[in-house]
Design an enzyme around this catalytic site. Sequence first.
Site, PDB file in Angstrom:
ATOM      1  N   ASP A  45       0.832  -1.201   0.000  1.00 48.59           N
ATOM      2  CA  ASP A  45       0.000   0.000   0.000  1.00 48.59           C
ATOM      3  C   ASP A  45       0.869   1.255   0.000  1.00 48.59           C
ATOM      4  O   ASP A  45       0.473   2.290  -0.559  1.00 48.59           O
ATOM      5  CB  ASP A  45      -0.936  -0.012   1.215  1.00 48.59           C
ATOM      6  CG  ASP A  45      -2.125   0.911   1.036  1.00 48.59           C
ATOM      7  OD1 ASP A  45      -2.684   0.948  -0.075  1.00 48.59           O
ATOM      8  OD2 ASP A  45      -2.498   1.590   1.998  1.00 48.59           O
ATOM      9  N   CYS A 136     -10.958   2.993  -5.035  1.00 50.01           N
ATOM     10  CA  CYS A 136     -10.106   3.274  -3.882  1.00 50.01           C
ATOM     11  C   CYS A 136     -10.598   4.497  -3.118  1.00 50.01           C
ATOM     12  O   CYS A 136     -10.805   4.436  -1.913  1.00 50.01           O
ATOM     13  CB  CYS A 136      -8.662   3.482  -4.335  1.00 50.01           C
ATOM     14  SG  CYS A 136      -7.516   3.742  -2.961  1.00 50.01           S
ATOM     15  N   TYR A 140     -12.765   2.646   0.193  1.00 48.16           N
ATOM     16  CA  TYR A 140     -12.267   2.478   1.559  1.00 48.16           C
ATOM     17  C   TYR A 140     -13.216   3.116   2.577  1.00 48.16           C
ATOM     18  O   TYR A 140     -13.385   2.596   3.683  1.00 48.16           O
ATOM     19  CB  TYR A 140     -10.858   3.062   1.680  1.00 48.16           C
ATOM     20  CG  TYR A 140      -9.762   2.083   1.335  1.00 48.16           C
ATOM     21  CD1 TYR A 140      -8.656   1.927   2.159  1.00 48.16           C
ATOM     22  CD2 TYR A 140      -9.821   1.309   0.180  1.00 48.16           C
ATOM     23  CE1 TYR A 140      -7.640   1.032   1.845  1.00 48.16           C
ATOM     24  CE2 TYR A 140      -8.819   0.411  -0.146  1.00 48.16           C
ATOM     25  CZ  TYR A 140      -7.735   0.276   0.688  1.00 48.16           C
ATOM     26  OH  TYR A 140      -6.738  -0.619   0.377  1.00 48.16           O
ATOM     27  N   TYR A 168     -10.293   5.066   8.434  1.00 44.73           N
ATOM     28  CA  TYR A 168     -11.188   5.216   7.280  1.00 44.73           C
ATOM     29  C   TYR A 168     -12.631   5.544   7.667  1.00 44.73           C
ATOM     30  O   TYR A 168     -13.415   5.936   6.803  1.00 44.73           O
ATOM     31  CB  TYR A 168     -11.105   3.976   6.389  1.00 44.73           C
ATOM     32  CG  TYR A 168      -9.748   3.868   5.752  1.00 44.73           C
ATOM     33  CD1 TYR A 168      -9.326   4.802   4.816  1.00 44.73           C
ATOM     34  CD2 TYR A 168      -8.852   2.868   6.133  1.00 44.73           C
ATOM     35  CE1 TYR A 168      -8.069   4.733   4.255  1.00 44.73           C
ATOM     36  CE2 TYR A 168      -7.583   2.792   5.573  1.00 44.73           C
ATOM     37  CZ  TYR A 168      -7.194   3.735   4.635  1.00 44.73           C
ATOM     38  OH  TYR A 168      -5.936   3.681   4.075  1.00 44.73           O
ATOM     39  N   GLU A 210      -8.910  -4.027  -7.533  1.00 41.95           N
ATOM     40  CA  GLU A 210      -8.930  -3.871  -6.077  1.00 41.95           C
ATOM     41  C   GLU A 210      -9.108  -5.241  -5.407  1.00 41.95           C
ATOM     42  O   GLU A 210      -8.484  -5.523  -4.375  1.00 41.95           O
ATOM     43  CB  GLU A 210     -10.070  -2.935  -5.643  1.00 41.95           C
ATOM     44  CG  GLU A 210      -9.755  -1.457  -5.754  1.00 41.95           C
ATOM     45  CD  GLU A 210      -8.894  -0.948  -4.599  1.00 41.95           C
ATOM     46  OE1 GLU A 210      -8.303  -1.768  -3.865  1.00 41.95           O
ATOM     47  OE2 GLU A 210      -8.802   0.277  -4.446  1.00 41.95           O
TER      48      GLU A 210
END
Length: 222
Positions: A45, A136, A140, A168, A210
């Site tokens: 990441d 993304c 998230y 998040y 993803e």
Amino acid sequence: MAFDFNQLQQACQGEWDAYIQHDFVQQLGNGTLAEDAFRHYLKQDYLFLIQFGRAFALAAYKSPTLDDLRQAKAGLEAIIGLELGLHVEYCRQWGISEAELQALPEARATLAYTRYVLDTGNRGDLLDLHVALAPCLVGYGRIAQWLNSRSETVRGEQNPYDPWITMYESEAFQAATAAEVEWLNRELADVSPRRFEQLVRIFRDATRLEIDFWDMGLNQRM
């Protein structure tokens, strides 16, 4: 007919659910994810964020208006100036040094996803790029919401991954997610049905990538 992000998501609902509710995410929420799998994800990441920064630089180049340019600039500064530093510190808490992060090779899933986003942005316009980034940028935030909706999700010190969920679900990140959806809704409202189908293909492909990124973390693949 005016299109919006919800219709984009619904057109790819199977892929979207497989991404949001992936085994990696479920195990993270349950606190049962193998620590080595989480470390592998954190390392990749970091590399993803660098390419994400490049995508915002591309968004600045592709921006047709001053407002779009300002948005791209803010995104680039948030990632390169703030989020990467926070990520490095978070990795340090998991025993991963900045020197180790800088020496990492990119996993195939990282390469495939990030280069797809950049290639889509290079070939298309700003909307193409935002749609490729949306799984993304929006995903998230939606994952944090989904985790909080589950009775199985373990919160607090009993779950070593609780700080990830907290990050998040934060007001700042949720606001950024809402702002991205608002921008997409505004731009999608003006597209033709044919153009919308093109964007659906981009969104579906990015969502599939993803899923591959979660698979990479869960199985510790390079």
